[in-house]
Design a protein around this motif. Sequence first.
Motif, short mmCIF file in Angstrom:
data_model
loop_
_atom_site.label_atom_id
_atom_site.label_comp_id
_atom_site.label_asym_id
_atom_site.label_seq_id
_atom_site.Cartn_x
_atom_site.Cartn_y
_atom_site.Cartn_z
N ALA A 24 -121.84 6.67 4.60
CA ALA A 24 -122.59 7.36 3.55
C ALA A 24 -124.04 7.59 3.94
CB ALA A 24 -122.53 6.56 2.26
N HIS A 25 -124.66 6.67 4.67
CA HIS A 25 -126.05 6.79 5.15
C HIS A 25 -127.01 7.14 4.02
CE1 HIS A 25 -125.27 6.32 9.50
NE2 HIS A 25 -124.07 6.84 9.20
N LEU A 64 -123.36 2.06 4.99
CA LEU A 64 -123.79 2.44 3.64
C LEU A 64 -125.21 2.99 3.67
CD1 LEU A 64 -123.39 0.35 0.42
CD2 LEU A 64 -125.63 1.23 1.05
N THR A 65 -126.09 2.34 4.44
CA THR A 65 -127.52 2.65 4.38
C THR A 65 -128.00 3.36 5.64
OG1 THR A 65 -129.72 1.70 4.04
CG2 THR A 65 -128.16 0.38 5.32
N SER A 72 -131.09 1.28 -1.34
CA SER A 72 -129.95 2.12 -0.93
C SER A 72 -128.63 1.47 -1.32
CB SER A 72 -130.01 2.40 0.57
OG SER A 72 -129.93 1.22 1.33
N TYR A 73 -128.55 0.15 -1.23
CA TYR A 73 -127.35 -0.57 -1.66
C TYR A 73 -127.21 -0.49 -3.18
CZ TYR A 73 -127.42 -2.61 3.04
OH TYR A 73 -127.42 -2.80 4.40
N GLN A 74 -128.32 -0.59 -3.88
CA GLN A 74 -128.29 -0.46 -5.33
C GLN A 74 -127.84 0.94 -5.73
OE1 GLN A 74 -132.27 -1.52 -6.60
NE2 GLN A 74 -132.18 -3.50 -5.55
N LEU A 75 -128.28 1.95 -4.96
CA LEU A 75 -127.87 3.32 -5.24
C LEU A 75 -126.36 3.47 -5.07
CD1 LEU A 75 -128.46 6.28 -5.88
CD2 LEU A 75 -129.01 6.61 -3.44
N PRO A 93 -118.50 -3.97 6.81
CA PRO A 93 -119.87 -3.66 7.22
C PRO A 93 -119.91 -2.71 8.41
CG PRO A 93 -119.21 -5.80 8.07
CD PRO A 93 -118.08 -5.33 7.22
N GLY A 94 -120.92 -1.82 8.40
CA GLY A 94 -121.20 -0.97 9.54
C GLY A 94 -122.37 -1.52 10.33
N ASN A 95 -122.68 -0.88 11.43
CA ASN A 95 -123.79 -1.36 12.27
C ASN A 95 -125.14 -1.22 11.59
OD1 ASN A 95 -122.68 1.41 13.19
ND2 ASN A 95 -124.86 1.55 13.74
N HIS A 96 -125.26 -0.30 10.63
CA HIS A 96 -126.53 -0.14 9.89
C HIS A 96 -126.68 -1.18 8.78
CE1 HIS A 96 -128.43 3.70 11.24
NE2 HIS A 96 -127.22 3.94 11.70
#
Length: 259
Positions: A24-25, A64-65, A72-75, A93-96
């Motif tokens: 999602a970034h 996610l971020t 960004s997690y809250q969003l 989890p992703g690398n970000h």
Amino acid sequence: MAWFESPYFCPASTELNFAHFTDAHLFAQPQEQYFGVRTAQHLQQTLAAMAAEAFDFVVFGGDLTQDHSPESYQLFAELVANSALQCPVFWVPGNHDELSQLNAMTEGQIRPEKRIEHACGQVLLINSKGDTPAGWVAEHHLAELGDAIDTAASQQVFITHHHPLPIHGYLDKHILENGDALLQCIETRSRSATVLHGHTHHDYYHDYQGVEVFGTPATSVQFVKNAASWQQENLGPGYRRMRLVANKAPITEVKWLAN
């Protein structure tokens, strides 16, 4: 608590239908852009499309971020809560991403379990986050995975963020560095296995000794396939549908959404 220790049990039915969406970034502010794409808007579009389908659950595949902010997690959590999607949402989890931030947003509809059980099969969510942007599955985690595989006799789906096999493109510099160990663990222990991953920002398929490996496109922006340099293109968001029926091969396809 061990990663796979507490399973989530889906209600009994003749088939299992779920979606895999990933990369999602997001930023702290929903109007911010990633390579010209308003990622929050694309995620909203994806959630709305998945809500229109009768999925038993959905799995977010990591990254996610983009700005690594708590907001960004809250969003992400707010977009899920404000969407029409009613089914459980799981994640890897992703690398970000930071596990502490993912865990902090995990409550209610967003679920913590990493082992999903159903009469038609088992879905195992794998932690491939390493110390660098490349992926790594820790030795103790592989051991846990092997134990979880051994407890199931039906078809199994494995979801990880990083790609375990080369895609012959720029992101191979950030591949799952011990992807061969992961696939060998799966191939030697599982009778019917499918691996889903994100990270590559495009769809992908490869057969590894009978283990089917599928990449899922991003909800944000796609990366050009087989490109030696990092190139992006806005093809609209996409996600992957997955259907399991007892004693039949899994059925999967990518759903693309218009820009």
